[in-house]
Structures are given as C-alpha cells and as structure tokens.
Motif scaffolding. Structure first.
Motif, short mmCIF file in Angstrom:
data_model
loop_
_atom_site.label_atom_id
_atom_site.label_comp_id
_atom_site.label_asym_id
_atom_site.label_seq_id
_atom_site.Cartn_x
_atom_site.Cartn_y
_atom_site.Cartn_z
N VAL A 1 0.90 -1.52 0.15
CA VAL A 1 0.03 -0.22 -0.22
C VAL A 1 1.11 1.19 0.35
O VAL A 1 1.06 2.44 -0.89
N HIS A 2 1.99 1.09 0.56
CA HIS A 2 2.17 2.66 1.04
C HIS A 2 3.36 2.79 0.33
O HIS A 2 3.71 4.45 -0.48
N TRP B 1 0.52 3.25 -3.23
CA TRP B 1 -0.77 4.26 -2.84
C TRP B 1 0.01 5.89 -3.93
O TRP B 1 -1.57 6.58 -4.57
N PHE C 1 -3.09 6.68 -6.85
CA PHE C 1 -3.73 7.96 -6.24
C PHE C 1 -3.30 8.97 -7.44
O PHE C 1 -4.61 9.71 -7.85
N ARG D 1 -9.76 16.11 -6.38
CA ARG D 1 -9.03 15.22 -5.46
C ARG D 1 -9.48 14.37 -4.94
O ARG D 1 -8.97 13.30 -4.61
N GLU E 1 -8.83 10.32 -3.99
CA GLU E 1 -8.54 9.74 -3.44
C GLU E 1 -9.39 8.62 -2.60
O GLU E 1 -8.78 8.00 -2.13
N GLN F 1 -8.32 4.52 -1.82
CA GLN F 1 -8.88 4.41 -0.82
C GLN F 1 -10.11 3.15 -1.32
O GLN F 1 -9.75 1.69 -0.92
N PHE G 1 -7.41 0.27 -3.00
CA PHE G 1 -6.98 -0.12 -2.52
C PHE G 1 -7.59 -1.74 -1.00
O PHE G 1 -7.22 -2.55 -0.80
N LEU G 2 -8.89 -0.70 -1.22
CA LEU G 2 -9.74 -1.48 0.15
C LEU G 2 -10.21 -2.68 -0.77
O LEU G 2 -10.31 -4.42 0.18
N VAL H 1 0.23 14.34 -2.28
CA VAL H 1 -0.60 12.17 -2.76
C VAL H 1 -1.48 12.97 -0.84
O VAL H 1 -0.25 12.95 0.22
N PRO H 2 -2.28 12.09 -0.38
CA PRO H 2 -3.21 12.34 0.83
C PRO H 2 -2.46 11.08 1.30
O PRO H 2 -2.02 10.17 1.04
N PRO H 3 -2.78 11.27 3.07
CA PRO H 3 -2.05 10.25 3.54
C PRO H 3 -2.86 8.98 3.39
O PRO H 3 -3.95 9.19 2.79
N VAL H 4 -1.65 7.54 3.39
CA VAL H 4 -2.71 6.52 2.79
C VAL H 4 -3.35 6.01 4.39
O VAL H 4 -3.05 6.22 5.51
N SER H 5 -4.82 5.76 3.81
CA SER H 5 -6.10 5.72 5.25
C SER H 5 -6.67 4.66 3.74
O SER H 5 -7.84 4.89 3.11
N TYR H 6 -7.19 3.14 4.02
CA TYR H 6 -7.71 2.59 3.33
C TYR H 6 -8.53 1.11 3.83
O TYR H 6 -9.16 0.90 3.27
N LEU H 7 -8.33 1.55 5.15
CA LEU H 7 -9.45 0.19 5.59
C LEU H 7 -10.70 0.95 6.02
O LEU H 7 -10.52 1.80 6.18
N PRO H 8 -11.34 0.09 5.86
CA PRO H 8 -12.39 0.06 5.87
C PRO H 8 -13.22 1.22 6.69
O PRO H 8 -13.18 1.01 8.35
#
Lengths: 187, 132
Positions: free
Chosen positions: A25-26, A29, A33, A43, A47, A51, A54-55, B55-62
């Motif tokens: 992911v890191h 990402w 994006f 944007r 975003e 998300q 990756f979900l 780039v926005p910070p990583v957040s993928y968990l539901p």
C-alpha cells in the motif's frame, strides 16, 4: 526498513515471498492516486477511488495468485474503478466543470537549463497535454496515462486494461495524435 | 533514409517500440531528433507536473461512517412499539401506587380518629354496655 529498500524488496521478491500488504500500500498509494487524479481531475474523488482500490485489493489479497505483477494487478483495479466512476453522471458534470482547471492539479518544476522562451513553450505544451487528456475517450486516456504517467510497457498496459497489445497500440496512437494536436494550441 | 519519420513511427518510438531503422534515422536526421526530443520533454514535463501533486496520507481500511439503514429502521420501529407498552406499564404502576397510598392513608386516618388506644377499646365497650 527505508521506503526505497522496501520498494526494492517488493519488486525483487515474488508474490509468494511478499505478503506484507501494508508495504505494498505504502509503495503504490502515490502511483494509484496520481493515476486517479489525472483520470478524474478531482482530488476528493481521486482519494476516494484510491481508498477503494486498496480496499478491493485488501479483500482480494489472499486470492491474488501473482500471475500479474502487483503493480499491474493494482492498476487493473484502478482502471476498472475509474471506468465505473466515469460512468457516474454527476462526476461527469464535475469533470466537465473542472476540465479547464488542470493547472491546479500538479506543479511545474522549472528547468534552469532552458531559455525563458523554451521554458514558456514547454509550459504551454504541458498545459496542452493536460487539456488534451481531459478530452480523450476513457480507454485512450487510461492507456495514455499508464504509458506516460506510470511508464508502463505496452504488455503491462494490456494486462492492466484487459485489452490486447494491438488494441493498446491503436488507443495509444490515437491518444498521442490528439495530444500532439493540443500541444500546439494550449490556449 | 531521405524522408522524415512518419507520425506513426514517432508514436511507435514513444510507445516503447525500437526498430533498427528508426534508431538509425534519429542518428542521422536532426529534424526528427529535435521533434522527438520536444515531444519527450513535454511528456516528461507532464509526468513531472503530476508527480508534484500532493498525495493524501494512506488510509484504506473500511471506516463505517453511518450505521446501515436497516439498523436505523429497526431501531425506530422498536422505539415506536416499545413507547406505548412502556407508557401503559408506567400508568398501571402509578395507579397501583395511588391505590396503595390511599389504603395506607385510610388506615392512618382510622388510627388517628380513635378516642382511646386500641388496647383500651374492649374495656370502653364494656363500660358503654354497663351504662346502657
């Protein structure tokens, strides 16, 4: 582990050896994006799509067999999500509204080696490319972005889009022709 | 090679296809080389401008922002059903309490209205009978 070292480790190791989803992911990402941002021109939507991507990947991670590279697999999910998002009429409306706002999406780094005239010309050409990509049909746009924003090969693009290599070539050729036409008249 | 490269040949090069005759042509023809360089610079600039986008910070968990609608509907229905039942039970309890309070008050009242203590009452009754 340093990000660069993690990236190298993921790229060098096969799927069976790479089970650290967080590291994936890191690493990918920003790439996903940027692809979403260039595709959707929004944007917040980009975003949300990243998300979602990756979900989806997280849910399918156990079933991922490693037939494609992780990057190709992720970009395939992203391409499908962009296609679904583009079908959304409301998003189309915002996209049309923002199509002239492409300069706010990215930045431009000055190249000190260029003369002021060459710098201005380059700026105009880049603006022309942004405007041209906003007008491209969905498939042409995806193929163009995967090639020139993500630097993927034709085979990787074919795997990510589900198109044949020849179809990718045709879409890319048409996209490049449209982009070149815009590069001369960015205003 | 006398003529310049076609648009298609330049596009093929940009797509990553490398043919020997095209490589050779770029080595000889400054016009085509300059055109290719200009296109490559513009495309690299485009990629670079995209890379500059924050780039926005990583957040993928539901993250469930709101409860599902069916849960909300079930909660509302339960509330609608439970409110009258609870209200009735409360009214009933209040009525029973009032009745109980009234009985207690009656007993207290009766106790207070006696002229003699309860233990003396049989003696008082005898005195009354003798007087009659």
């Amino acid at each position: 582990m340093e990000p660069a070292a993690t990236a190298t480790a993921i790229m060098e190791h096969s799927f069976t050896e790479t089970r650290d989803f967080d590291a994936v992911v890191h690493l990918y990402w920003p790439r996903v994006f940027r692809f979403a941002l260039a595709s959707l021109r929004d944007r917040d939507a980009a975003e949300a799509l990243t998300q979602d991507c990756f979900l989806h990947a997280y849910k399918a991670w156990e079933r991922f067999r490693g037939e494609a590279s992780i990057q190709t697999w992720l970009m395939r999910i992203a391409v499908n999500l962009v296609r679904d998002a583009s079908r959304n009429r409301r998003l189309q409306f915002w996209k049309r509204l923002r199509s002239g706002d492409s300069e706010g999406l990215g930045g431009y780094v000055r190249d000190g080696r260029l003369s002021p005239e060459a710098e201005t010309l380059l700026r105009e050409q880049i603006a022309g490319i942004w405007k041209a990509t906003a007008c491209l049909p969905e498939r042409q746009k995806s193929v163009f972005l995967l090639r020139f924003a993500d630097e993927m090969t034709l085979l990787e693009i074919a795997a990510a889009t589900g198109l044949s290599e020849n179809a990718v070539k045709v879409h890319l050729y048409r996209a490049l022709r449209a982009v070149r036409a815009h590069m001369g008249r960015s205003e | 090679m006398n003529s310049h490269l076609s648009l298609e040949e330049i596009h093929q090069w940009l797509s990553g296809e490398r043919r020997d005759e095209v490589v050779e042509h770029f080595g000889e023809c400054q016009v085509c080389k300059a055109e290719l360089h200009q296109l490559q610079s513009a495309l690299a600039g485009f990629r670079s401008s995209l890379e500059q986008a924050p780039v926005p910070p990583v957040s993928y968990l539901p993250v469930r922002k709101t409860l599902p609608r069916w849960i909300l509907a079930a909660a509302a229905l339960s509330l609608l059903v439970a409110t009258p039942v609870y209200w009735n039970a409360r009214q009933q309890r209040a009525a029973e309490q009032a009745k109980s309070d009234e009985l207690l008050l009656q007993r207290i009242d009766a106790s207070l209205s006696r002229s003699v203590p309860a233990s003396m009452e049989p003696l008082m009754q005898l005195i009354t009978k003798e007087n009659q």
